[in-house]
Structure formats: structure tokens, C-alpha cells
Design an enzyme around this catalytic site. Structure first.
Site, PDB file in Angstrom:
ATOM      1  N   SER A  17       0.797  -1.231   0.000  1.00  0.00           N
ATOM      2  CA  SER A  17       0.000   0.000   0.000  1.00  0.00           C
ATOM      3  C   SER A  17       0.828   1.279   0.000  1.00  0.00           C
ATOM      4  CB  SER A  17      -0.922   0.015   1.228  1.00  0.00           C
ATOM      5  OG  SER A  17      -0.150  -0.031   2.421  1.00  0.00           O
ATOM      6  N   TYR A  18       2.120   1.199   0.301  1.00  0.00           N
ATOM      7  CA  TYR A  18       2.938   2.410   0.371  1.00  0.00           C
ATOM      8  C   TYR A  18       3.008   3.089  -0.998  1.00  0.00           C
ATOM      9  CZ  TYR A  18       4.738   0.733   4.907  1.00  0.00           C
ATOM     10  OH  TYR A  18       4.870   0.290   6.198  1.00  0.00           O
TER      11      TYR A  18
END
Length: 318
Positions: free
Chosen positions: A65-66
Site C-alpha cells: 500500500s505504500y
């Protein structure tokens, strides 16, 4: 390495990891919250990763998700041929798409997510695959069986967890033992001199289960870097001024900073280095994740390995 990097057993796995781990959450942010955390591009990322490798770091941590996947892409590219010699960690749980099943710890999301992470990282396997948080909607047995299948398939070598309560970890590893599934070998948790909550239940659990502890945000989101004080809310553009996370007791943090300043002065080092050295001196800490946005920050963080605090200094900070 010249800065004294040491390697520690990763729980009971037999794997050795560097006592500092390079976190790439600051890579690739183009908008929104991720831009506030960091927007390191490919060229700068290549340089920072190169410095980390030269310093002896063999452990790198990211998440799907980064920066909407850009963190994994940039890190994979920066590692290049060095990938085969390092321990690479990523995570699954957070939202990575718009659909109703693009989030959580269901078998469907885990299988889809690991394929996406492998593709972005440009690798055939992930050494440590971590659940990024608790999913109250998915039974733990479904999550653990899906993770066990990934290990048996060779796409993942070990599984770990992040941001879980002690009872989550105990229940999960009890289920894993009962069914002969791969268990959580590590916990990634928020821990700093000013934030010691995990010492109550999680640290004793980790010792009993022989699990590794990976520390995230060791400088309390930059609060313990030395740039902040009761009178000064950090220089313009510093992360805490635009992204106030993780939350915590500021008065307690400032008390910790007040205690660290004389120690830092006595050794001729930064307050940040003292904060990291305190963590490295805790027997229950396996590795401390550093997420530098600049070369100067990274080099200063790396030098924490060469700082040995005296028993008196550790007692003062404690």
C-alpha cells in the site's frame, strides 16, 4: 562494516538480519498522505539503498500500500542484483484497489496481493510476508491457511505480523501449531523511548514465542530527532509539521528529549542517534527500521550502530 553493523537471529528462524532495517515508506509518494511522508524518486532511492547496502544492511521493508505500490516498484529497482543477498519484507492488509475485496486478509485478497507485490518488486519470492494489521471480518484460520499455502508454494519464505494485539498473536500461533501451518515468526510494532506500551504484553509474548521484534517509527515520527522541543515545533517542511503521526504524549516525548540531550552532547552525537542506540540496547529488539528521507539522515542513523551507551546512561533514559 566500518560502522559496526551487527546481525541478529530473526526469532527462531535461523535467519540473520542486520540490526538496522531499511524502510522504504518514503519512496514514491506523489500525492495526498504519501507525498507528506516522502516522495523519494528512483535516482535518490538508488543512492540511499546503495549507502544502506554498503553499510551492511541486509534487511529491507516495504508494503503493497505504500505510495500506491510505487514504494515496492522503486525499492525493487534500487536493489537490482543485490536482491539475492538480502532479506526482503513486504505486507498485506491495506486497501490496494477500489473494489470491495481489494482490502483485508481474506484468501482472495492475500493471493491477489502477493502476486502484485512480486511483480512490482521484480522478484520470485518474498522473504518475510507480514499481515499489516488485524482484520476483524476474516477468521484467522482462513488468513493463516492462505499464508501457509504461499510458503509451501515458495512465493513466501516466512510470515510475520504488524500492529496486532498480544491476544491476536497468541491466538494465531496457537491455531498454526494445532494445524501445522506456518506461524508468525515476527511482530513489527511502534516502539520508541517515548512510546513503550508494547513492553506490557507484547514483549513478554514475543519472548515466550521466540519471535523477532521489528521496530517501526523508532524516532516517533521524527519527534525524537532533536529538531523538536517545547519551544520549537520543528523546521518548515519537517514531517511532523505536515503529518502528525504516530500520535502520542508530547510532554512525555519532550521529557525524553531533555534526558537525551546531555547524553548526545557527552558523545558528540545527535539526539536521534541516542534514541536509536537506546532501542538497539534493548534485548528484545531484533531490528530497528530506519526510513531516512535524505542522505544526511541515513548516514546519521547508520552511525547509531557505533554508539554504545553506558549502563548509567541507559538507566537515566529508562
Amino acid at each position: 562494516p566500518g560502522n559496526g553493523m551487527r546481525y541478529r537471529l530473526f526469532g527462531r528462524t535461523g535467519l540473520f538480519v542486520s540490526e538496522l532495517c531499511f524502510g522504504s515508506m518514503t519512496f514514491g509518494g506523489k500525492s495526498g498522505i504519501w507525498e507528506k511522508i516522502g516522495n523519494t524518486g528512483e535516482l535518490e532511492a538508488d543512492r540511499l539503498v546503495g549507502i544502506a547496502l554498503d553499510a551492511g544492511i541486509n534487511f529491507f521493508d516495504t508494503a503493497d500500500s505504500y505510495a500506491d505500490g510505487d514504494s515496492e516498484r522503486i525499492l525493487g529497482h534500487a536493489l537490482g542484483a543485490a536482491r539475492k543477498d538480502i532479506v526482503l519484507a513486504s505486507k498485506v492488509r491495506s486497501r490496494v484497489g477500489t473494489g470491495p475485496n481489494s482490502v483485508g486478509l481474506s484468501r482472495a485478497h492475500i493471493v491477489a496481493s502477493v502476486e502484485g507485490s512480486l511483480r512490482r518488486l521484480g522478484t520470485d519470492w518474498i522473504d518475510l510476508y507480514q499481515v499489516h494489521g488485524y482484520d476483524a471480518l476474516t477468521p484467522l484460520d482462513e488468513t493463516l491457511r492462505a499464508l501457509d499455502d504461499l510458503v509451501r508454494s515458495g512465493k513466501v519464505r516466512y510470515v510475520g505480523c504488524s500492529n496486532l494485539a498480544a491476544w491476536h498473536v497468541a491466538k494465531a500461533n496457537g491455531l498454526a501449531a494445532a494445524h501445522d501451518w506456518c506461524r508468525f515468526e515476527s511482530l513489527q510494532a511502534y516502539y520508541a523511548l517515548s512510546a513503550r506500551d508494547i513492553e506490557r504484553e507484547l514483549v513478554p509474548l514475543l519472548a515466550d514465542e521466540r519471535m523477532a521484534l521489528m521496530v517501526w517509527s523508532p524516532l516517533a515520527g521524527g519527534l525524537l530527532s532533536g529538531k523538536y522541543s517545547r519551544e520549537q515545533d520543528g523546521p518548515a517542511g519537517s514531517r511532523r509539521t505536515v503529518f502528525d503521526f504516530p500520535l502520542g504524549n508530547r510532554e512525555r516525548a519532550f521529557d525524553c528529549i531533555d534526558a537525551m540531550r546531555p547524553v548526545a552532547a557527552a558523545h558528540g552525537v545527535s539526539v536521534a542517534r541516542v534514541a536509536l542506540a537506546w532501542l538497539l540496547a534493548q534485548r528484545h529488539v531484533t531490528t530497528v527500521i530506519i526510513g531516512a528521507r535524505t542522505e544526511a539522515q541515513l548516514i546519521d542513523n547508520l552511525d547509531a550502530c557505533a554508539l554504545t551507551l553506558t549502563a548509567e546512561e541507559l538507566a537515566t533514559l529508562d
